[in-house]
Design a protein around this motif. Sequence first.
Motif, PDB file in Angstrom:
ATOM      1  N   ILE A 275      31.024  43.624  36.551  1.00  0.00           N
ATOM      2  CA  ILE A 275      29.639  43.209  36.942  1.00  0.00           C
ATOM      3  C   ILE A 275      29.572  41.949  36.071  1.00  0.00           C
ATOM      4  O   ILE A 275      28.636  41.175  36.374  1.00  0.00           O
ATOM      5  CB  ILE A 275      28.524  44.308  36.902  1.00  0.00           C
TER       6      ILE A 275
ATOM      7  N   SER B 219      33.119  44.702  42.786  1.00  0.00           N
ATOM      8  CA  SER B 219      33.634  44.280  41.481  1.00  0.00           C
ATOM      9  C   SER B 219      34.114  44.986  40.712  1.00  0.00           C
ATOM     10  O   SER B 219      33.533  46.154  40.324  1.00  0.00           O
ATOM     11  CB  SER B 219      32.257  43.486  40.827  1.00  0.00           C
ATOM     12  N   SER B 220      35.118  44.649  39.981  1.00  0.00           N
ATOM     13  CA  SER B 220      35.794  45.487  38.927  1.00  0.00           C
ATOM     14  C   SER B 220      35.069  45.493  37.787  1.00  0.00           C
ATOM     15  O   SER B 220      34.810  46.432  37.082  1.00  0.00           O
ATOM     16  CB  SER B 220      37.275  44.975  38.700  1.00  0.00           C
TER      17      SER B 220
ATOM     18  N   SER C 250      38.763  41.198  40.928  1.00  0.00           N
ATOM     19  CA  SER C 250      38.436  40.602  39.813  1.00  0.00           C
ATOM     20  C   SER C 250      39.244  39.358  39.554  1.00  0.00           C
ATOM     21  O   SER C 250      40.384  39.527  39.653  1.00  0.00           O
ATOM     22  CB  SER C 250      38.272  41.384  38.642  1.00  0.00           C
TER      23      SER C 250
ATOM     24  N   GLY D 204      31.136  39.299  38.592  1.00  0.00           N
ATOM     25  CA  GLY D 204      30.508  40.000  39.169  1.00  0.00           C
ATOM     26  C   GLY D 204      29.568  39.222  40.375  1.00  0.00           C
ATOM     27  O   GLY D 204      28.996  39.939  41.373  1.00  0.00           O
TER      28      GLY D 204
ATOM     29  N   ASP E 290      30.414  48.960  39.968  1.00  0.00           N
ATOM     30  CA  ASP E 290      31.424  48.366  39.458  1.00  0.00           C
ATOM     31  C   ASP E 290      32.277  49.245  38.616  1.00  0.00           C
ATOM     32  O   ASP E 290      31.951  50.382  38.635  1.00  0.00           O
ATOM     33  CB  ASP E 290      31.138  46.983  38.778  1.00  0.00           C
TER      34      ASP E 290
ATOM     35  N   PRO F 278      38.564  47.059  44.458  1.00  0.00           N
ATOM     36  CA  PRO F 278      37.741  46.433  43.241  1.00  0.00           C
ATOM     37  C   PRO F 278      38.460  45.020  43.241  1.00  0.00           C
ATOM     38  O   PRO F 278      39.793  45.326  42.976  1.00  0.00           O
ATOM     39  CB  PRO F 278      37.866  47.427  42.154  1.00  0.00           C
TER      40      PRO F 278
END
Length: 351
Positions: free
Chosen positions: A100, A97-98, A59, A105, A123, A57
């Motif tokens: 969205i 994606s951590s 981000s 995202g 996510d 994940p």
Amino acid sequence: MTRDDISALARGCAVLGTGGGGDVRAGALAAVRAIDIHGPVPLIELADLDDDALVVPLSGIGAPTVSHEMIHSEDEPLRIAEEIERIFGRRPSAVMSSEIGGSNGVAPVAWAAQLGLPLLDADGMGRAFPEVQMVSMYVAGLPADLVIMSDVAGNVTTIRPIDGLWSERIARAVCVAMGSSALMADYVLTAAQARGAVIEGTVTRALTVGRSTEHTREPLEGLRRTLNATRLITGKLTDVERRTTGGFVRGTARIEGTGADKGRTLTLELQNENLVAVEDDRVRAMVPDLITVVDTEAATAVQTEGLRYGQRVSVLAWPCDPLWRTPEGLETAGPRAFGYDLDYVPIEELA
């Protein structure tokens, strides 16, 4: 995922970002550039992965007002992947994606392309939240024992926190030291661990939301129907108070109603995202349900850092993923988690 998908994805992620997650324009440009260089990115489901496949994940972490000006380096995901391979002894199998919402995202398309990996259609939020522990993996009880961060200067920091709350405290401090903007991998997990612990189908959901405003004379109504959202107010932004502190953007925004809503005033409480909507001392919507400000004519989302006096906007609110309405979900990301002395009431009841 091809370059033709990015525009709709960006619009959908901006809406799901509830004001946060970073400005989608930078993420969209990075995604298009990465696809042009490295080719399309396969979008896969969790069922496509073997149980021991590593899911990463990714981000951006920090204040959106900073990330809008300090763009991520193309080397940041490469350095994080190298650190993951050093720790686990094998390469990641997919990027996720951590959150969205917002640029977080969209940018994973670029990061997946740069790493030569597929993107997982899932996510950890189904929206955007400002703190590291506010992810479905934490609510599901997975240990938050590894966070890897990289910044534009080339620094890489590996954190081994004892729990999710400490992961937020330490990662936030590191983020501030990195200039209040960094790339982060948290909850590196296997596909087996991810089953039931992530929110699936959210990339596809963002694409659907983004496409709902295309080729229609009433984009706002098209968006509202797709989201099954309540329109809280349509009006003009008359006051915005915003400050960047501790790695967050905090503040308030006030919208005065126009047309059929003339005489009404809605106030939004902000912490990177829109958290609470209040009218005449009555709460109209609250986190973890989603609250998004959109341009009234185009139905494009306006991020918290993009709110300006005089903008003609509408405010939409709609239900969050059921995971966030569980006791664990509300403890993690309900109103009291942000310091509001409010008992959560679903948007369906408030509306």
